[in-house]
Design a protein around this motif. Structure first.
Motif, PDB file in Angstrom:
ATOM      1  N   PHE A  60      46.987  97.823  62.635  1.00  0.00           N
ATOM      2  CA  PHE A  60      48.324  97.306  62.904  1.00  0.00           C
ATOM      3  C   PHE A  60      48.425  96.584  64.240  1.00  0.00           C
ATOM      4  O   PHE A  60      49.270  95.698  64.400  1.00  0.00           O
ATOM      5  CB  PHE A  60      49.351  98.448  62.857  1.00  0.00           C
ATOM      6  N   GLY A  61      47.581  96.932  65.201  1.00  0.00           N
ATOM      7  CA  GLY A  61      47.618  96.253  66.486  1.00  0.00           C
ATOM      8  C   GLY A  61      47.241  94.792  66.391  1.00  0.00           C
ATOM      9  O   GLY A  61      48.056  93.899  66.654  1.00  0.00           O
ATOM     10  N   ARG A  92      45.735  92.783  54.657  1.00  0.00           N
ATOM     11  CA  ARG A  92      46.600  93.789  54.029  1.00  0.00           C
ATOM     12  C   ARG A  92      45.933  95.162  54.003  1.00  0.00           C
ATOM     13  O   ARG A  92      46.557  96.175  54.337  1.00  0.00           O
ATOM     14  CB  ARG A  92      46.941  93.343  52.609  1.00  0.00           C
ATOM     15  N   SER A  93      44.666  95.235  53.599  1.00  0.00           N
ATOM     16  CA  SER A  93      43.993  96.530  53.485  1.00  0.00           C
ATOM     17  C   SER A  93      43.827  97.195  54.843  1.00  0.00           C
ATOM     18  O   SER A  93      43.942  98.421  54.962  1.00  0.00           O
ATOM     19  CB  SER A  93      42.625  96.356  52.809  1.00  0.00           C
ATOM     20  N   LEU A  94      43.570  96.407  55.886  1.00  0.00           N
ATOM     21  CA  LEU A  94      43.445  96.989  57.218  1.00  0.00           C
ATOM     22  C   LEU A  94      44.777  97.544  57.706  1.00  0.00           C
ATOM     23  O   LEU A  94      44.830  98.637  58.298  1.00  0.00           O
ATOM     24  CB  LEU A  94      42.920  95.940  58.202  1.00  0.00           C
ATOM     25  N   MET A  95      45.864  96.817  57.472  1.00  0.00           N
ATOM     26  CA  MET A  95      47.177  97.316  57.892  1.00  0.00           C
ATOM     27  C   MET A  95      47.581  98.560  57.108  1.00  0.00           C
ATOM     28  O   MET A  95      48.199  99.476  57.654  1.00  0.00           O
ATOM     29  CB  MET A  95      48.229  96.216  57.751  1.00  0.00           C
ATOM     30  N   LEU A  96      47.233  98.602  55.835  1.00  0.00           N
ATOM     31  CA  LEU A  96      47.595  99.750  55.004  1.00  0.00           C
ATOM     32  C   LEU A  96      46.870 101.017  55.453  1.00  0.00           C
ATOM     33  O   LEU A  96      47.497 102.065  55.682  1.00  0.00           O
ATOM     34  CB  LEU A  96      47.284  99.448  53.540  1.00  0.00           C
ATOM     35  N   SER A  97      45.545 100.937  55.583  1.00  0.00           N
ATOM     36  CA  SER A  97      44.796 102.127  55.999  1.00  0.00           C
ATOM     37  C   SER A  97      45.174 102.537  57.419  1.00  0.00           C
ATOM     38  O   SER A  97      45.243 103.730  57.737  1.00  0.00           O
ATOM     39  CB  SER A  97      43.291 101.860  55.905  1.00  0.00           C
TER      40      SER A  97
END
Length: 670
Positions: A524-525, A404-409
Motif C-alpha cells: 500500500f505504501g 492490485r495483488s500487491l495492494m490486496l495482500s
C-alpha cells in the motif's frame, strides 16, 4: 460546411520541410548521431491509416528499410519494438536519481520523532530543562502536523497544477528542492517555537510540491513494462530517507545542539538533486502538451527503441489532440462523469494510505516503542531498516505480480497486524501515575522551578511518616497535589507512564509492528502512488494528481495531529482504529482493475466494465471522429513533415508553400 466523415489517409503523403526548432534547450549533452537520427525519422515520416482504422507512421530506418509503426488502440496491443538494455539502464537511472526528491520526504518524516524527544531540542526550542520534562502534546502535534499543512498548500491542485502544467515536471522538482533547503535553514537556526514552526511550514510546502511531481515524472518517463517498478522507487526513496534520518538521529541527536547538525546534513541530498536535475530530460508528455513535439521525440529516442519512441509519441499526441478538441479543462469538469469517479478513487486510495497508520510509527515511533519497554532510538532504527528492505519486493514485483495483488495482500497483512497490536495493548498495556514519592522522580518533573521545589518540600513535610514504604501512595500524592496547586497559578499535571504488564506481550506487539511495516512497505505504501499516477487522462492529470496528493497530506495531518491524543486517551486501542481503515483497504483492493503493462494512454479502457464506470464509457464512433485532427476536411490529409512540427494540422495549413497547397487540395478532392 456540413461536417462529414473523415477522409482516409493515403499511403503517400507530401513531405513538408522541417520547421526550425531548437532541440537542446535544457543544458543537456547532445549525443553523437542523435540529431541526425531525429532528422531522418522526421524527414522520411508519413501518416497512413490501417485497414482496422488505426493510425500508422511509415518512416525510413537507419538501414534504409521502410518501417511501419501503428498506434495502439487496445490494452492487448504490443509495443512496436523491444527496449534495448542500455535504454533500460538510462530510464532507470533517471527515475532513481529523481527519487532523491522522495528521499527528502523520508528524511523529514524520520528525523522529527527522535528530535522532539531529545533533551537538547526541548531546551533550545521549548526551553524546558530536566530529564522528566516533556513538550505539551498539543504543541508536539503542531510541530509535526504543521509540516503537513504546508504540504497541503502546494499540493492543492490550484497551486500544483500551475507548476506541473506551466513550469513542467522538471522545473517543479527543482523549485521544490530549493524551497526545501530554505525551510531546513529556517529550522536549523531556530531559537524558539515560532521560528521552528515557520520552518516546518516552509519545508512542508517543498515536500507537497515534490510529492505531486516526482512519481508523475517517473511514470511519464517509464515504458509501460517498467512503469510499476520505476514508480515504486518513489516510496523506496521515502523509506531510505527515513532510515538515514534514524541513523543520523541515533548518532548525533543526543549531543548538545545535535538536532541542528541533523538539519544541516539533510540539505546535502537536496543540493545534489537541485544541481543534478539540470542535466535530466523533461517529461515527453509535458513537451507534447505544450507543443514541443520534436523535443519530446528526442527525449523518447534516448530512453526507447526507435520504433517504441515513434509509437509512444504518436499515442501521446493523439490523446493530447483529443483533449484540445474537447476544449481547455475547466475545474468544474472534475466534478462530473468519469473524471469525477476516478478522482474519488484516487482520493480514497491516498487517504487510506495515511489512515492505516504507518506514519504513526514514523512520527511517534520512539514514544510507542519506549512504552513497550524497548530502547526508543535503537528500536526505531531497526523498524526503519525493516521498512526500507521491505520496499524492494514492490520494485521487483510491481510489473510481475501486478498492482492490485500487491495492494490486496498488503491490506490483509496490515489488518491482521493492527488487530494483534490493538488486542495485546488493551489486555497487557497499562497507564500508571508516576511514582511521586521518589525524590529523584519528583525532581525530574519539577527541576529548575524553585516554586515547585518549595511546594514539593512542603508536601513532603505534610506527608510525614506516610511516605515510608508508600511510594506514590494516595495520601502522599493528594497532599503533594494540594500543596503544588496552592503554590502555583493552576493545577499541575504529571505525565502518566505507559508500561507493559507482560514482557511476552511487548515482544508480540513489537513483532506485529514489524509485520505491519513489512506489509505496508511492499504494497500500500508504494503502489498507491504508482496507481494514482496512472489512472487519469493527460488533460486532467496534473489537476487530479494535485487533488489526490492534497488528500494524502490531509490524512498525514490527521495522523500527525491526533495520534498523540489517541495514544494518550485510548493507548494501544489506537491500532484498532487503524485496523478499521486497513479493512476498508482490503475491500477497495479487491475491486481495483489491474494496470500493469498497459500504456498510460489506454488505461481508461480498464474501467469500462467496472461497476460505477459503465455509464461513462465513450462510444467507439465518437473516438473515431477524432481522426479529423490528422485528416482535416479542408486542406487535405496531414502533412508528414508537420508530424513533429509542434503545430496542429489546421494551424499549419496557412504556412505551407504554394506547391504544398496544391498537393493538399488535390488530396482533399480525392
Amino acid at each position: 460546411m456540413a461536417e462529414t466523415a473523415a477522409l482516409p489517409i493515403t499511403a503517400a503523403l507530401p513531405i513538408t520541410p522541417y520547421a526550425d526548432v531548437t532541440f537542446f534547450e535544457d543544458h543537456e549533452t547532445e549525443e553523437p548521431g542523435l540529431e541526425a537520427q531525429i532528422m531522418r525519422v522526421v524527414s522520411t515520416s508519413r501518416l497512413q491509416e490501417s485497414i482496422k482504422g488505426q493510425l500508422q507512421v511509415v518512416y525510413t530506418s537507419e538501414r534504409g528499410n521502410e518501417n511501419t509503426v501503428t498506434a495502439r488502440r487496445s490494452v492487448k496491443d504490443k509495443a512496436a519494438g523491444k527496449l534495448p538494455f542500455d535504454k533500460k539502464l538510462r530510464v532507470a537511472g533517471i527515475a532513481l536519481f529523481a527519487c532523491l526528491g522522495s528521499t527528502l520526504f523520508g528524511l523529514d518524516i524520520g528525523y522529527i520523532g527522535p528530535i522532539i524527544e531529545s533533551v537538547s531540542f526541548r531546551s533550545d526550542i521549548a526551553h524546558l530543562e530536566g530529564p522528566g520534562t516533556t513538550i505539551d502534546p498539543g504543541t508536539e502535534g503542531l510541530i509535526v502536523s504543521l509540516f503537513s499543512i504546508g504540504a497541503m498548500v502546494t499540493a492543492c491542485p490550484i497551486v500544483s497544477s500551475y507548476f506541473l502544467d506551466v513550469w513542467g515536471r522538471k522545473s517543479s522538482i527543482m523549485a521544490g528542492t530549493f524551497v526545501f533547503v530554505i525551510g531546513s535553514m529556517i529550522q536549523g537556526t531556530s531559537t524558539g517555537t515560532t521560528q521552528l514552526l515557520i520552518g516546518r511550514f516552509v519545508a512542508g510546502m517543498s515536500i507537497g510540491l515534490l510529492s505531486s511531481v516526482i512519481v508523475l515524472y517517473q511514470s511519464e518517463m517509464a515504458p509501460a513494462s517498467m512503469r510499476g517498478a520505476l514508480g515504486t522507487l518513489y516510496q523506496l526513496g521515502i523509506t531510505f530517507g527515513i532510515l538515514i534520518a534514524a541513523y543520523i538521529d541515533m548518532c548525533v541527536v543526543d549531543k548538545k545542539e545535535g538536532w541542528r547538525f541533523v538539519m544541516a546534513i539533510i540539505c546535502v541530498p537536496a543540493v545534489l538533486l537541485l544541481v543534478g536535475m539540470i542535466f535530466l530530460p523533461r517529461s515527453p508528455r509535458w513537451l507534447v502538451q505544450v507543443g514541443r513535439r520534436k523535443e519530446a521525440l528526442k527525449v523518447l529516442l534516448t530512453i526507447r527503441s526507435e520504433e517504441e519512441a515513434i509509437q509512444e509519441e504518436l499515442e501521446i499526441y493523439q490523446e493530447n489532440e483529443k483533449a484540445k478538441a474537447d476544449g481547455e479543462p475547466a475545474w468544474s469538469e472534475l466534478l462530473h462523469g468519469r473524471v469525477f469517479r476516478l478522482l474519488i478513487l484516487g482520493v480514497s486510495l491516498q487517504l487510506l494510505q495515511q489512515l492505516v497508520g504507518m506514519n504513526a510509527f514514523m512520527y511517534f515511533g520512539p514514544k510507542i516503542f519506549e512504552a513497550i519497554g524497548f530502547d526508543k532510538n535503537s528500536f526505531t532504527t531497526i523498524n526503519n531498516f525493516v521498512n526500507f528492505l521491505s520496499t524492494f519486493p514492490a520494485v521487483l514485483l510491481a510489473d510481475v505480480a501486478g498492482r492490485r495483488s500487491l495492494m490486496l495482500s498488503s491490506s490483509i497483512g496490515m489488518t491482521l497486524a493492527c488487530a494483534v497490536m490493538g488486542g495485546c495493548g488493551l489486555m497487557f498495556v497499562v497507564q500508571e501515575v508516576p511514582c511521586l514519592g521518589v525524590p529523584g522522580i519528583v525532581a525530574g518533573y519539577i527541576s529548575g522551578n524553585s516554586t515547585l521545589i518549595a511546594a514539593t518540600a512542603a508536601a513532603t513535610n505534610l506527608a510525614g511518616t506516610k511516605l515510608a514504604g508508600q511510594c506514590g501512595g494516595a495520601f502522599f500524592n493528594a497532599t503533594l497535589a494540594n500543596a503544588l496547586n496552592a503554590s502555583v497559578a493552576g493545577p499541575v499535571a504529571f505525565p502518566p507512564e505507559i508500561t507493559v504488564a507482560n514482557s511476552s506481550a511487548g515482544w508480540i506487539i513489537a513483532i506485529s509492528a514489524f509485520f505491519f511495516v513489512f506489509n505496508f512497505a511492499y504494497g500500500f505504501g508504494p503502489i498507491v502512488w504508482v496507481y494514482c499516477a496512472e489512472i487519469f487522462p493527460l488533460k486532467y492529470r496534473a489537476r487530479c494528481i494535485g487533488v489526490c496528493t492534497m488528500a494524502n497530506w490531509v490524512g498525514n495531518f490527521i495522523i500527525a495531529q491526533f495520534t498523540p491524543m489517541l495514544l494518550s486517551s485510548i493507548q494501544f486501542g489506537t491500532f484498532l482504529v487503524f485496523g478499521f481503515f486497513c479493512a476498508i483497504s482490503v475491500v477497495l483492493s479487491v475491486w481495483l482493475p489491474e494496470t500493469k503493462g498497459v500504456p498510460l494512454e489506454l488505461i481508461q479502457k480498464l474501467f469500462d466494465k467496472k461497476s460505477g464506470f459503465k455509464t461513462t464509457v465513450e462510444g467507439e464512433d465518437e473516438s473515431l471522429q477524432h481522426r479529423r485532427w490528422w485528416c482535416p476536411r479542408q486542406g487535405g490529409p496531414a502533412d508528414a513533415g508537420l508530424l513533429w512540427s509542434g503545430k496542429r494540422v489546421g494551424e499549419a495549413a496557412s504556412d505551407s508553400s504554394s506547391e504544398e497547397s496544391e498537393n493538399s487540395e488535390s488530396s482533399g478532392s480525392e
